[in-house]
Design an enzyme around this catalytic site. Structure first.
Site, mmCIF file in Angstrom:
data_model
loop_
_atom_site.group_PDB
_atom_site.id
_atom_site.type_symbol
_atom_site.label_atom_id
_atom_site.label_comp_id
_atom_site.label_asym_id
_atom_site.label_seq_id
_atom_site.Cartn_x
_atom_site.Cartn_y
_atom_site.Cartn_z
ATOM 1 N N GLY A 42 0.766 -1.252 0.000
ATOM 2 C CA GLY A 42 0.000 0.000 0.000
ATOM 3 C C GLY A 42 0.789 1.291 0.000
ATOM 4 O O GLY A 42 0.312 2.314 -0.473
ATOM 5 N N ASP A 101 -5.249 1.839 10.689
ATOM 6 C CA ASP A 101 -6.667 1.609 10.983
ATOM 7 C C ASP A 101 -6.769 1.184 12.454
ATOM 8 O O ASP A 101 -6.834 2.025 13.343
ATOM 9 C CB ASP A 101 -7.160 0.542 9.986
ATOM 10 C CG ASP A 101 -8.641 0.255 10.058
ATOM 11 O OD1 ASP A 101 -9.328 0.825 10.912
ATOM 12 O OD2 ASP A 101 -9.140 -0.545 9.245
ATOM 13 N N GLY A 103 -4.334 -0.235 14.104
ATOM 14 C CA GLY A 103 -3.005 -0.039 14.685
ATOM 15 C C GLY A 103 -2.229 -1.333 14.883
ATOM 16 O O GLY A 103 -1.037 -1.306 15.193
ATOM 17 N N THR A 105 -1.104 -3.552 12.732
ATOM 18 C CA THR A 105 0.007 -3.742 11.793
ATOM 19 C C THR A 105 1.214 -2.907 12.202
ATOM 20 O O THR A 105 2.347 -3.401 12.243
ATOM 21 C CB THR A 105 -0.431 -3.360 10.356
ATOM 22 O OG1 THR A 105 -1.597 -4.113 10.029
ATOM 23 C CG2 THR A 105 0.661 -3.638 9.345
ATOM 24 N N LEU A 106 0.964 -1.639 12.521
ATOM 25 C CA LEU A 106 2.075 -0.750 12.863
ATOM 26 C C LEU A 106 2.763 -1.206 14.154
ATOM 27 O O LEU A 106 3.997 -1.214 14.238
ATOM 28 C CB LEU A 106 1.557 0.688 13.004
ATOM 29 C CG LEU A 106 2.631 1.760 13.086
ATOM 30 C CD1 LEU A 106 3.564 1.709 11.886
ATOM 31 C CD2 LEU A 106 2.005 3.145 13.200
ATOM 32 N N LYS A 129 -7.177 6.376 10.580
ATOM 33 C CA LYS A 129 -8.583 6.263 11.004
ATOM 34 C C LYS A 129 -8.588 6.247 12.531
ATOM 35 O O LYS A 129 -8.617 5.175 13.150
ATOM 36 C CB LYS A 129 -9.185 4.958 10.480
ATOM 37 C CG LYS A 129 -9.340 4.879 8.978
ATOM 38 C CD LYS A 129 -10.027 3.549 8.618
ATOM 39 C CE LYS A 129 -9.977 3.269 7.154
ATOM 40 N NZ LYS A 129 -10.473 1.926 6.799
ATOM 41 N N ARG A 163 -5.834 0.588 -6.900
ATOM 42 C CA ARG A 163 -4.569 0.985 -6.295
ATOM 43 C C ARG A 163 -3.925 2.184 -7.003
ATOM 44 O O ARG A 163 -3.231 2.986 -6.395
ATOM 45 C CB ARG A 163 -3.578 -0.179 -6.382
ATOM 46 C CG ARG A 163 -2.959 -0.536 -5.079
ATOM 47 C CD ARG A 163 -1.899 -1.588 -5.285
ATOM 48 N NE ARG A 163 -2.219 -2.840 -4.634
ATOM 49 C CZ ARG A 163 -2.248 -3.043 -3.334
ATOM 50 N NH1 ARG A 163 -2.002 -2.058 -2.514
ATOM 51 N NH2 ARG A 163 -2.526 -4.219 -2.831
HETATM 52 P P1 IMP Z 1 -4.440 -1.983 10.845
HETATM 53 O O1 IMP Z 1 -3.560 -3.109 11.270
HETATM 54 O O2 IMP Z 1 -5.901 -2.262 11.198
HETATM 55 O O3 IMP Z 1 -4.009 -0.629 11.341
HETATM 56 O O4 IMP Z 1 -4.474 -1.969 9.276
HETATM 57 C C1 IMP Z 1 -3.484 -1.484 8.501
HETATM 58 C C2 IMP Z 1 -3.540 -2.063 7.108
HETATM 59 O O5 IMP Z 1 -4.869 -2.400 6.690
HETATM 60 C C3 IMP Z 1 -3.070 -1.031 6.121
HETATM 61 O O6 IMP Z 1 -1.689 -1.087 5.927
HETATM 62 C C4 IMP Z 1 -3.853 -1.405 4.869
HETATM 63 O O7 IMP Z 1 -3.159 -2.401 4.157
HETATM 64 C C5 IMP Z 1 -5.137 -1.998 5.378
HETATM 65 N N1 IMP Z 1 -6.234 -1.017 5.395
HETATM 66 C C6 IMP Z 1 -6.896 -0.545 6.481
HETATM 67 N N2 IMP Z 1 -7.871 0.312 6.124
HETATM 68 C C7 IMP Z 1 -7.826 0.388 4.779
HETATM 69 C C8 IMP Z 1 -8.608 1.128 3.787
HETATM 70 O O8 IMP Z 1 -9.528 1.902 4.088
HETATM 71 N N3 IMP Z 1 -8.242 0.938 2.483
HETATM 72 C C9 IMP Z 1 -7.236 0.110 2.097
HETATM 73 N N4 IMP Z 1 -6.491 -0.587 2.980
HETATM 74 C C10 IMP Z 1 -6.781 -0.455 4.309
#
Ligand code: IMP
Length: 176
Positions: A42, A101, A103, A105-106, A129, A163
């Site tokens: 992404g 989103d 958090g 993943t980070l 978000k 994308r």
């Molecule tokens: P988290 O672990 O929930 O913070 O998600 C992070 C990952 O989810 C991002 O790196 C994206 O790959 C994917 N993601 C979350 N929300 C979206 C969105 O609205 N559009 C596209 N990808 C998203």
């Protein structure tokens, strides 16, 4: 099929990326060669634009993690698909994410990169978000805060679609 409605225009993205590039260049001016680590897939467009808006020595690395399924919410389970290849020990590191989103993943990425013993780790996300946060994780540089909607374009996808849209668009329920 119609194009997703615009949430953030190409111009607004360009201006904000330029601001972030200037801010990062100032903040890291005296810190030597910065390692910018893009999170695949992404962040590839954001990283490319951001890196070209900076004026300090910098190198580029990539890391890849598993993403969720087709547009669904994160389960919190993140898997490392590809680690960084270069040696980042003792270096200042900036994680460059497309969107934070929940958090999960980070937070996971910070743990993976800490094991490489860098001098510091900071985080930069084009989109955040904030309402969706499930874990406490610091985002040092944020492009735009957005509501809890699924967005596409500028590197972000919905089941690999959209994308390469030049703007950030909203996926409408009809498109899901
Ligand atoms: P988290 O672990 O929930 O913070 O998600 C992070 C990952 O989810 C991002 O790196 C994206 O790959 C994917 N993601 C979350 N929300 C979206 C969105 O609205 N559009 C596209 N990808 C998203």
């Amino acid at each position: 099929m119609s194009l997703p409605p615009v949430l953030i225009s190409e111009e607004a993205i360009r201006d904000r990326v330029a601001e972030l590039g200037a801010q990062l260049s100032a903040d890291y001016a005296d810190k030597g060669n910065l390692v910018m680590i893009g999170v695949l897939k992404g962040s590839f467009i954001f990283l490319a634009d951001l890196a070209r808006r900076m004026s300090i020595p910098r190198t580029i690395e990539f890391i890849a993690v598993s993403s969720y399924g087709r547009g669904s919410k994160s389960t919190g389970a993140v898997r490392l698909v590809m680690d960084v290849r270069g040696n980042i020990e003792g270096r200042h590191v900036l994680i460059v994410e497309d969107i934070v989103d929940t958090g999960h993943t980070l937070k996971y990425l910070i743990g993976v990169l800490e094991a490489h013993r860098p001098a510091s780790i900071r985080t930069c996300a084009l989109l955040h978000k904030a309402e969706s946060a499930e874990v406490d994780v610091d985002i040092d540089y944020v492009g735009f805060g957005i509501a809890d909607e699924w967005v596409v374009g500028y590197g972000l996808d919905y089941a690999e679609r959209d994308r390469t849209l030049p703007y950030i668009g909203i996926v409408t329920p009809d498109d899901r």
